[in-house]
Motif scaffolding. Structure first.
Motif, PDB file in Angstrom:
ATOM      1  N   ASP A   4      12.617  70.576 -47.885  1.00 21.06           N
ATOM      2  CA  ASP A   4      13.137  71.617 -48.809  1.00 21.06           C
ATOM      3  C   ASP A   4      14.531  71.700 -48.021  1.00 21.06           C
ATOM      4  OD1 ASP A   4      13.884  73.931 -49.848  1.00 21.06           O
ATOM      5  OD2 ASP A   4      12.565  75.233 -48.763  1.00 21.06           O
ATOM      6  N   LYS A   5      15.489  71.110 -48.876  1.00 24.23           N
ATOM      7  CA  LYS A   5      16.891  70.787 -48.313  1.00 24.23           C
ATOM      8  C   LYS A   5      17.594  71.934 -48.514  1.00 24.23           C
ATOM      9  CE  LYS A   5      16.817  65.902 -49.255  1.00 24.23           C
ATOM     10  NZ  LYS A   5      17.401  64.750 -49.948  1.00 24.23           N
ATOM     11  N   PRO A   6      17.415  73.045 -49.517  1.00 24.20           N
ATOM     12  CA  PRO A   6      18.239  74.119 -49.444  1.00 24.20           C
ATOM     13  C   PRO A   6      17.963  75.151 -48.289  1.00 24.20           C
ATOM     14  CG  PRO A   6      17.555  73.918 -51.603  1.00 24.20           C
ATOM     15  CD  PRO A   6      16.864  72.867 -50.833  1.00 24.20           C
ATOM     16  N   SER A  42      20.962  67.783 -56.884  1.00 23.33           N
ATOM     17  CA  SER A  42      20.023  66.907 -56.488  1.00 23.33           C
ATOM     18  C   SER A  42      19.315  67.005 -55.141  1.00 23.33           C
ATOM     19  CB  SER A  42      20.465  65.258 -56.800  1.00 23.33           C
ATOM     20  OG  SER A  42      21.133  65.050 -58.155  1.00 23.33           O
ATOM     21  N   GLY A  43      19.754  67.680 -54.334  1.00 25.98           N
ATOM     22  CA  GLY A  43      19.461  67.992 -53.050  1.00 25.98           C
ATOM     23  C   GLY A  43      20.356  66.744 -52.138  1.00 25.98           C
ATOM     24  N   GLU A  44      21.419  66.281 -52.587  1.00 22.14           N
ATOM     25  CA  GLU A  44      22.108  65.352 -51.820  1.00 22.14           C
ATOM     26  C   GLU A  44      23.217  66.117 -50.831  1.00 22.14           C
ATOM     27  OE1 GLU A  44      21.781  61.407 -54.059  1.00 22.14           O
ATOM     28  OE2 GLU A  44      23.351  62.828 -54.916  1.00 22.14           O
ATOM     29  N   PHE A  45      23.217  65.915 -49.582  1.00 22.44           N
ATOM     30  CA  PHE A  45      24.192  66.609 -48.744  1.00 22.44           C
ATOM     31  C   PHE A  45      25.608  65.869 -48.642  1.00 22.44           C
ATOM     32  CE2 PHE A  45      24.833  67.662 -44.219  1.00 22.44           C
ATOM     33  CZ  PHE A  45      25.465  68.734 -44.107  1.00 22.44           C
ATOM     34  N   GLY A  46      26.671  66.437 -48.606  1.00 23.54           N
ATOM     35  CA  GLY A  46      28.039  65.723 -48.511  1.00 23.54           C
ATOM     36  C   GLY A  46      28.827  66.372 -47.385  1.00 23.54           C
ATOM     37  N   TYR A  65      29.853  57.069 -50.627  1.00 23.35           N
ATOM     38  CA  TYR A  65      30.779  58.326 -50.823  1.00 23.35           C
ATOM     39  C   TYR A  65      29.616  59.124 -51.647  1.00 23.35           C
ATOM     40  CZ  TYR A  65      34.867  55.634 -49.759  1.00 23.35           C
ATOM     41  OH  TYR A  65      35.765  54.962 -49.398  1.00 23.35           O
ATOM     42  N   PHE A  66      29.982  60.432 -51.410  1.00 24.51           N
ATOM     43  CA  PHE A  66      29.096  61.746 -52.028  1.00 24.51           C
ATOM     44  C   PHE A  66      29.501  61.834 -53.388  1.00 24.51           C
ATOM     45  CE2 PHE A  66      28.579  66.159 -52.672  1.00 24.51           C
ATOM     46  CZ  PHE A  66      27.269  66.331 -52.600  1.00 24.51           C
ATOM     47  N   LYS A  67      28.416  62.194 -54.136  1.00 21.26           N
ATOM     48  CA  LYS A  67      28.596  62.358 -55.971  1.00 21.26           C
ATOM     49  C   LYS A  67      27.943  63.577 -56.048  1.00 21.26           C
ATOM     50  CE  LYS A  67      29.020  57.618 -57.178  1.00 21.26           C
ATOM     51  NZ  LYS A  67      28.695  56.567 -58.255  1.00 21.26           N
ATOM     52  N   SER A  68      28.579  64.431 -56.954  1.00 19.42           N
ATOM     53  CA  SER A  68      28.220  65.501 -57.589  1.00 19.42           C
ATOM     54  C   SER A  68      28.508  65.688 -59.144  1.00 19.42           C
ATOM     55  CB  SER A  68      28.464  66.960 -56.710  1.00 19.42           C
ATOM     56  OG  SER A  68      27.931  68.091 -57.297  1.00 19.42           O
ATOM     57  N   TYR A  69      27.356  66.024 -59.722  1.00 24.43           N
ATOM     58  CA  TYR A  69      27.988  66.068 -61.205  1.00 24.43           C
ATOM     59  C   TYR A  69      28.278  64.684 -61.605  1.00 24.43           C
ATOM     60  CZ  TYR A  69      26.551  71.202 -61.437  1.00 24.43           C
ATOM     61  OH  TYR A  69      25.904  72.144 -61.242  1.00 24.43           O
TER      62      TYR A  69
END
Length: 107
Positions: A4-6, A42-46, A65-69
């Motif tokens: 549960d990442k959040p 997506s629950g990915e953490f940057g 590298y981290f991606k969002s949207y």
């Protein structure tokens, strides 16, 4: 294994008393006018780092590298899921980055 990442992100930020979690649907942290960590949909953490540190951690962590949207977030490194098990180490990285951002000219 499902994480549960959040909730985990909230627990991580709670261990860092110098800053607070922000955002309702997409949790993030910011300081000195700069966002420096983000949990995407997506629950990915940057985590955002300076250019030099960013390149070192990409190699050290075996990540990218981290991606969002769908967009690559400039300066952000994707935290591999295997690292979520060690919140104390992640706290170290968040605090390291907080110190870096506080040394910059405020936005």
């Amino acid at each position: 294994m499902w994480i549960d990442k959040p909730t985990l992100y909230d627990a991580l930020v709670d261990k860092c008393p110098r800053f607070k979690r922000k955002g309702k649907t997409m949790p993030y942290t910011s300081a000195n006018g700069y966002m420096f960590s983000l949990l995407n949909k997506s629950g990915e953490f940057g985590i955002r780092f300076s250019k030099e540190v960013q390149e070192r951690y990409i190699k050290e962590w075996g990540t990218t590298y981290f991606k969002s949207y769908g967009a690559t977030m400039k300066g952000y490194v994707l935290v591999p899921e295997k690292m979520w098990a060690d919140l104390d180490t992640l706290v170290k990285y968040l605090n390291e980055n907080y110190d870096y951002l506080m040394s910059l000219e405020p936005k």
